[in-house]
Design a protein around this motif. Structure first.
Motif, PDB file in Angstrom:
ATOM      1  N   GLN A  33       4.118  14.050  -1.984  1.00  0.00           N
ATOM      2  CA  GLN A  33       4.314  12.760  -2.636  1.00  0.00           C
ATOM      3  C   GLN A  33       3.369  12.641  -3.818  1.00  0.00           C
ATOM      4  OE1 GLN A  33       4.931   9.380   0.442  1.00  0.00           O
ATOM      5  NE2 GLN A  33       3.722  10.899   1.530  1.00  0.00           N
ATOM      6  N   PHE A  35       1.552   9.581  -6.081  1.00  0.00           N
ATOM      7  CA  PHE A  35       1.212   8.159  -6.061  1.00  0.00           C
ATOM      8  C   PHE A  35       0.466   7.782  -7.337  1.00  0.00           C
ATOM      9  CE2 PHE A  35       2.140   7.039  -1.670  1.00  0.00           C
ATOM     10  CZ  PHE A  35       2.039   8.235  -1.001  1.00  0.00           C
ATOM     11  N   GLN A  37      -2.382   4.936  -8.359  1.00  0.00           N
ATOM     12  CA  GLN A  37      -3.282   3.876  -7.885  1.00  0.00           C
ATOM     13  C   GLN A  37      -3.699   3.055  -9.091  1.00  0.00           C
ATOM     14  OE1 GLN A  37      -6.949   4.976  -5.713  1.00  0.00           O
ATOM     15  NE2 GLN A  37      -6.443   3.327  -4.304  1.00  0.00           N
ATOM     16  N   GLY A  41      -6.473  -1.025  -7.202  1.00  0.00           N
ATOM     17  CA  GLY A  41      -6.571  -0.231  -5.979  1.00  0.00           C
ATOM     18  C   GLY A  41      -5.283  -0.035  -5.213  1.00  0.00           C
ATOM     19  N   GLN A  42      -4.191  -0.637  -5.646  1.00  0.00           N
ATOM     20  CA  GLN A  42      -2.919  -0.518  -4.934  1.00  0.00           C
ATOM     21  C   GLN A  42      -2.286   0.842  -5.201  1.00  0.00           C
ATOM     22  OE1 GLN A  42      -1.207  -2.848  -2.757  1.00  0.00           O
ATOM     23  NE2 GLN A  42      -0.070  -0.957  -2.393  1.00  0.00           N
ATOM     24  N   LEU A  43      -1.924   1.534  -4.125  1.00  0.00           N
ATOM     25  CA  LEU A  43      -1.236   2.819  -4.229  1.00  0.00           C
ATOM     26  C   LEU A  43       0.262   2.595  -4.236  1.00  0.00           C
ATOM     27  CD1 LEU A  43      -3.349   4.983  -1.800  1.00  0.00           C
ATOM     28  CD2 LEU A  43      -2.640   5.755  -4.045  1.00  0.00           C
ATOM     29  N   ASN A  45       3.966   4.469  -4.454  1.00  0.00           N
ATOM     30  CA  ASN A  45       4.662   5.736  -4.358  1.00  0.00           C
ATOM     31  C   ASN A  45       5.552   5.960  -5.570  1.00  0.00           C
ATOM     32  OD1 ASN A  45       7.179   7.371  -3.480  1.00  0.00           O
ATOM     33  ND2 ASN A  45       5.590   7.904  -2.011  1.00  0.00           N
ATOM     34  N   TYR A  48       8.826  11.141  -3.690  1.00  0.00           N
ATOM     35  CA  TYR A  48       8.782  11.958  -2.481  1.00  0.00           C
ATOM     36  C   TYR A  48       9.533  13.225  -2.864  1.00  0.00           C
ATOM     37  CZ  TYR A  48      10.148  13.719   2.116  1.00  0.00           C
ATOM     38  OH  TYR A  48      10.358  14.521   3.206  1.00  0.00           O
ATOM     39  N   PHE A  86      -2.372  10.481  -7.705  1.00  0.00           N
ATOM     40  CA  PHE A  86      -2.681  11.339  -6.573  1.00  0.00           C
ATOM     41  C   PHE A  86      -1.450  12.110  -6.127  1.00  0.00           C
ATOM     42  CE2 PHE A  86      -6.934  10.173  -5.498  1.00  0.00           C
ATOM     43  CZ  PHE A  86      -7.075   8.816  -5.767  1.00  0.00           C
TER      44      PHE A  86
ATOM     45  N   GLN B  37     -10.766   5.533   2.080  1.00  0.00           N
ATOM     46  CA  GLN B  37     -10.986   6.000   0.710  1.00  0.00           C
ATOM     47  C   GLN B  37     -12.373   5.591   0.239  1.00  0.00           C
ATOM     48  OE1 GLN B  37      -8.265   4.527  -2.335  1.00  0.00           O
ATOM     49  NE2 GLN B  37      -8.566   6.378  -3.557  1.00  0.00           N
ATOM     50  N   LEU B  91      -7.210   2.033   4.231  1.00  0.00           N
ATOM     51  CA  LEU B  91      -5.827   1.863   3.799  1.00  0.00           C
ATOM     52  C   LEU B  91      -4.870   2.122   4.940  1.00  0.00           C
ATOM     53  CD1 LEU B  91      -6.161   3.871   0.474  1.00  0.00           C
ATOM     54  CD2 LEU B  91      -5.771   1.414   0.622  1.00  0.00           C
ATOM     55  N   ASP B 103       8.215  11.411   5.367  1.00  0.00           N
ATOM     56  CA  ASP B 103       9.018  10.518   4.547  1.00  0.00           C
ATOM     57  C   ASP B 103       8.081   9.797   3.588  1.00  0.00           C
ATOM     58  OD1 ASP B 103      11.917   8.511   5.474  1.00  0.00           O
ATOM     59  OD2 ASP B 103      11.062   8.987   3.514  1.00  0.00           O
ATOM     60  N   THR B 104       8.677   9.036   2.666  1.00  0.00           N
ATOM     61  CA  THR B 104       7.896   8.248   1.722  1.00  0.00           C
ATOM     62  C   THR B 104       6.980   7.281   2.469  1.00  0.00           C
ATOM     63  OG1 THR B 104       9.692   8.368   0.132  1.00  0.00           O
ATOM     64  CG2 THR B 104       8.090   6.609  -0.169  1.00  0.00           C
ATOM     65  N   GLN B 105       5.731   7.229   2.045  1.00  0.00           N
ATOM     66  CA  GLN B 105       4.767   6.301   2.633  1.00  0.00           C
ATOM     67  C   GLN B 105       4.541   5.130   1.693  1.00  0.00           C
ATOM     68  OE1 GLN B 105       1.159   8.127   4.198  1.00  0.00           O
ATOM     69  NE2 GLN B 105       2.278  10.001   4.638  1.00  0.00           N
ATOM     70  N   TYR B 106       4.487   3.926   2.264  1.00  0.00           N
ATOM     71  CA  TYR B 106       4.262   2.696   1.511  1.00  0.00           C
ATOM     72  C   TYR B 106       2.921   2.123   1.955  1.00  0.00           C
ATOM     73  CZ  TYR B 106       9.224   3.213   0.575  1.00  0.00           C
ATOM     74  OH  TYR B 106      10.436   3.714   0.195  1.00  0.00           O
ATOM     75  N   PHE B 107       2.043   1.927   0.973  1.00  0.00           N
ATOM     76  CA  PHE B 107       0.674   1.539   1.277  1.00  0.00           C
ATOM     77  C   PHE B 107       0.441   0.041   1.178  1.00  0.00           C
ATOM     78  CE2 PHE B 107      -2.149   5.196   1.823  1.00  0.00           C
ATOM     79  CZ  PHE B 107      -1.265   6.228   1.559  1.00  0.00           C
ATOM     80  N   GLY B 108      -0.463  -0.436   2.020  1.00  0.00           N
ATOM     81  CA  GLY B 108      -0.967  -1.790   1.909  1.00  0.00           C
ATOM     82  C   GLY B 108      -2.072  -1.868   0.868  1.00  0.00           C
ATOM     83  N   PRO B 109      -2.599  -3.075   0.621  1.00  0.00           N
ATOM     84  CA  PRO B 109      -3.632  -3.256  -0.407  1.00  0.00           C
ATOM     85  C   PRO B 109      -5.016  -2.801   0.032  1.00  0.00           C
ATOM     86  CG  PRO B 109      -3.133  -5.331   0.648  1.00  0.00           C
ATOM     87  CD  PRO B 109      -2.170  -4.343   1.203  1.00  0.00           C
ATOM     88  N   ARG B 112     -11.525  -3.686   2.227  1.00  0.00           N
ATOM     89  CA  ARG B 112     -12.803  -3.140   1.766  1.00  0.00           C
ATOM     90  C   ARG B 112     -13.875  -3.506   2.789  1.00  0.00           C
ATOM     91  NH1 ARG B 112     -14.617  -1.099  -2.797  1.00  0.00           N
ATOM     92  NH2 ARG B 112     -12.691  -1.679  -3.896  1.00  0.00           N
TER      93      ARG B 112
END
Lengths: 110, 116
Positions: A33, A35, A37, A41-43, A45, A48, A86, B37, B91, B103-109, B112
């Motif tokens: 994948q 990405f 950022q 800080g939001q990643l 996508n 894929y 990334f 991270q 994260l 599969d595609t990964q969807y990240f949260g904010p 910290r």
């Protein structure tokens, strides 16, 4: 474990320029994948792409799995493209355990 | 629809305290991931759930770290006896993957965490 190397580490472009980011990995993968950022800080996508080529607007990516690398192309760059890009891979032997590279920091100047 | 959410967004605690970090994945996503991270680095894998079970917890740094996902949706990352070195952004990501192929990964904010 699998090693992921990204290059260049830093890239500064003038708005409108094109660029290529590279991701090399040390073992066979079943998941790759890309990405972005953003500065907050939001990643996000982007792709894929365990193999082959995909395009989405000004961005495209190609993964050559047999040669263990992937390329991300950014055309006509905009200031909003700035951030860290990334690459993340899952090795064939351990799907789900994603390893990220250290990223390429892109700065697009107006 | 709603994306991945994480709470709290920021957590400041003192060395030695216990903390819990929460992740709400995208509805219907069976796979859930936790990463950590540090500044200037890429996310580091901690643990991966497929449904309610931890499919791979090999990234948890030591036994002070534990994560659960009791009903296959919300997950909580628990850190006992926090240390200053635990300070990072934690994260969470989810994906619809229903098998081991990824599969595609969807990240949260992210959350910290600062340990004083």
């Amino acid at each position: 474990g699998i090693q992921v190397e990204q290059s260049p580490p830093d890239l500064i472009l003038q708005e409108g320029a094109n660029s290529t980011l590279r991701c090399n990995f040390s073992d066979s993968v079943n998941n790759l994948q890309w990405f972005h950022q953003n500065p907050w800080g939001q990643l996000i996508n982007l792709f894929y792409i365990p193999s082959g080529t995909k395009q989405n607007g000004r961005l495209s990516a190609t993964t050559v799995a047999t040669e263990r690398y992937s390329l991300l192309y950014i055309s006509s760059s905009q200031t909003t493209d700035s951030g860290v890009y990334f690459c993340a891979v899952d090795p064939n032997t351990n799907a789900g355990k994603s390893t990220f590279g250290d990223g390429t920091t892109l700065t697009v100047k107006p | 629809g709603a994306g991945v959410s994480q709470t709290p967004s920021n957590k400041v605690t003192e060395k030695g305290k216990y903390v819990e970090l929460r992740c709400d994945p995208i509805s219907g996503h069976t796979a859930l991931y936790w990463y950590r991270q540090s500044l200037g680095q890429g996310p580091e894998f901690l643990i991966y759930f497929q449904g309610t079970g931890a499919a791979d917890d090999s990234g948890l740094p030591n036994d002070r770290f534990f994560a659960v996902r009791p009903e296959g949706s919300v997950s909580t990352l628990k850190i006992q006896r926090t240390e200053r070195g635990d300070s990072a952004v934690y994260l969470c990501a989810s994906s619809p993957a229903r098998d081991s192929l990824g599969d595609t990964q969807y990240f949260g904010p992210g959350t910290r965490l600062t340990v004083l």
